[in-house]
Design an enzyme around this catalytic site. Structure first.
Site: not given
Ligand code: IMP
Length: 424
Positions: A12, A223, A15, A39-40
Site C-alpha cells: 500500500d 504487496q 504503487k 489492490g492497486h
Molecule cells: P495474503 O497475501 O492474502 O495471504 O495475506 C498475507 C498478509 O499480506 C496479510 O497481512 C495481508 O494483509 C497482507 N497483504 C496481502 N496483499 C496485500 C497488499 O496488496 N497490500 C498490503 N498488504 C497485503
C-alpha cells in the site's frame, strides 16, 4: 530497458499511481508474483480504477499487460477486471497470461478462510486463497493455465488429486459442509478455459523476444518487501517472494540486465493484517493519519494500521531489493502535523541499540523505536510539482530520509493525479 518498480514497506505504498506514471514510457507492464490479494487503485481524471490482477499500467494506450508464471490467478476475478477496463478503454490484444501461472481454485479460498477463522494465530490474510494456492504449487498439486487446455479427463484427474486430501480436511477438521464437487469444479474450469484462451500464452517467450528487440519492460511488484516470504516479518507475510529478484523468476525474461530498480516508499508507514510493526501509532494521531491518507485496504476495505517512517526497516528492504532510487509517496498526508517522527534505530529491552531489522518475531515485538523529531511544515504540499516550491521543512524531511536510506529520492508524489509528481 528493464525497470522493476516495487514497494519497500508492508504494501500500500501507492504503487499503482507510480506504475501508471512510468508506464507511458514502456511497452510491457508485468505482474510477476502474488494474486488477487493486491489492490492497486489508479485515478485518471474523475475515473477510479481498482486492479487486483491486471497490471495497472494497461491504462496507458499501447502498453501490453502481462501476468507472469509467478502469479496465482483467480480466473473469475481476472475476467471481471477485463470487463471493468474494457468499459473504459480498448484493451484487445494487450493482455496476456502465462500458460505456467497457477490457478486459484475454490478450495484454496475455502482453506484460506477456514484457517484464518479457526486458528488462534491468524495472519490477517486477504482470504483470496493465496497461501493455499502457492502451497499446492510447491507441493506439485497445482493446476496451471495450460492444464485447462488439455482434456476434461486430464483436468478432472488433476482436480481430484489436489482436492481429495483438502476435502477431508475441510470436512473433518474445519467442519465445512458446503463444498464443491470435483465434477462441478472441472465443469467450471472447462467453461473458464474458453473465456481465457485468448489471453493465454508462453509469456516468457513474448518477453524474451520483446527484450531482444529492445522493447521497454516494466515489472510491477505487488504487496511490499516486508511481506516477502523470506525477508519479511515471517510468518506474518504473504506467500510469495515480493522482492526484485522475483521479477526474473516470476516472468522467465531470461535477462538480468535491469536498468533501474525503483523503491516506492510512503512518507510514513502502514500495514494491514496482523504482525509486528515497531513504529505503529495506536492513538489519535494514527487515526488522523489513517483519515487524511485514506488508509483503508482497496481489496478488503480493512482500516490500515498507521505509524511513523521506519528508516531501519526501509533501509533493510532497500538493500535486499538493490533499490537504486526512491519514489516517495503521500508526502502531503503529513502536511498538517506539528512534528513528524522518524525511527532511526531500535532499542532492545536490555537497553542496547540495534540498527538492523531483526529476523525473529520475539525480537521484533520487543524492540522500541528510537525517534528523531522533524518539525512539521504545516502548509499544503498537495499538487506541488517542483521541489523548490516545497516548504523548507518538507524539503528537510525528504533530504533526511535520503541520508538515512543512502539513496536518492528522485520522485515525490503529492496527490492522486498522474501529474502530481515532483521529479528531482
Ligand atoms: P495474503 O497475501 O492474502 O495471504 O495475506 C498475507 C498478509 O499480506 C496479510 O497481512 C495481508 O494483509 C497482507 N497483504 C496481502 N496483499 C496485500 C497488499 O496488496 N497490500 C498490503 N498488504 C497485503
Amino acid at each position: 530497458m528493464i525497470y522493476i518498480v516495487l514497494g519497500t514497506q508492508w504494501g500500500d505504498e501507492g504503487k499503482a499511481k507510480v506504475i501508471d506514471y512510468f508506464a507511458k514510457d514502456f511497452d510491457f507492464v508485468v505482474r510477476f508474483q502474488g494474486g488477487a490479494n493486491a489492490g492497486h487503485t489508479v485515478y485518471v481524471g474523475e475515473k477510479k480504477f481498482v486492479f487486483h490482477l491486471i497490471p495497472s499500467g494497461v491504462l496507458n494506450k499501447g502498453v501490453s499487460a502481462l501476468i507472469g508464471n509467478g502469479v496465482v490467478l483467480d480466473i473469475e476475478e481476472f475476467l471481471k477486471e477485463v470487463e471493468m477496463i474494457s468499459r473504459a478503454i480498448d484493451v484487445s490484444g494487450r493482455i496476456w497470461i502465462s500458460n505456467r501461472a497457477h490457478v486459484v481454485m475454490p478450495y484454496h479460498k475455502l482453506l484460506d478462510k477456514a484457517k484464518e477463522s479457526q486458528t488462534t494465530n491468524a495472519i490477517g490474510t486477504t482470504q483470496r486463497g493465496i497461501g493455499p494456492a502457492y502451497a499446492d504449487k510447491v507441493d506439485r498439486l497445482g493446476i496451471r493455465i495450460a492444464d485447462l487446455f488439455t482434456s476434461k479427463e486430464k483436468l478432472r484427474e488433476k482436480v481430484k488429486l489436489a482436492f481429495e486430501v483438502k476435502e477431508f480436511l475441510l470436512k473433518n477438521y474445519y467442519h465445512i459442509e458446503a463444498l464443491p464437487t470435483i465434477e462441478e469444479m472441472t465443469d467450471t474450469l472447462m467453461v473458464l478455459a474458453e473465456k481465457i484462451r485468448p489471453f493465454a500464452a508462453d509469456t516468457e517467450k513474448l518477453l524474451q523476444e520483446a527484450h531482444h528487440i529492445r522493447k521497454n519492460i516494466l515489472f510491477e511488484g505487488a504487496q511490499g518487501s516486508l511481506l516477502d516470504v523470506d525477508f519479511g516479518t515471517y510468518p506474518y507475510v504473504t506467500s510469495s517472494n515480493t522482492i526484485s529478484p522475483a521479477a526474473l523468476l516470476g516472468s522467465g525474461i531470461g535477462s538480468p540486465n535491469i536498468a533501474n530498480i525503483v523503491g516506492i516508499t510512503k512518507a510514513y508507514t502502514t500495514r494491514v493484517g496482523e504482525g509486528p510493526f515497531p513504529t505503529e501509532l495506536k492513538d489519535e494521531l494514527g487515526e488522523k493519519i489513517r483519515k487524511s491518507g485514506n488508509e483503508f485496504g482497496s481489496t478488503t476495505g480493512r482500516p490500515r494500521r498507521c505509524g511513523w517512517f521506519d528508516a531501519v526497516a526501509t533501509r533493510y528492504s532497500s538493500a535486499i531489493n538493490g533499490i537504486k532510487e526512491i519514489f516517495l509517496t503521500k508526502l502531503d498526508v503529513l502536511d498538517e502535523l506539528d512534528n513528524i517522527l522518524v525511527c532511526t534505530g531500535y532499542l532492545r529491552k536490555d537497553g542496547s541499540k540495534l540498527d538492523y531489522f531483526p529476523a525473529t518475531l520475539p525480537e521484533l515485538e520487543e524492540i522500541k523505536p528510537i525517534y528523531h523529531v522533524c518539525p512539521g511544515w504545516k502548509q499544503k504540499t498537495f499538487g506541488i510539482k517542483d521541489f523548490s516550491q516545497l516548504p523548507a521543512n518538507a524539503k528537510k524531511y525528504v533530504e533526511f530520509l535520503e541520508v538515512l536510506l543512502g539513496r536518492k529520492i528522485s520522485y515525490i508524489s503529492t496527490g492522486f493525479e498522474r501529474e502530481d509528481v515532483i521529479e528531482r
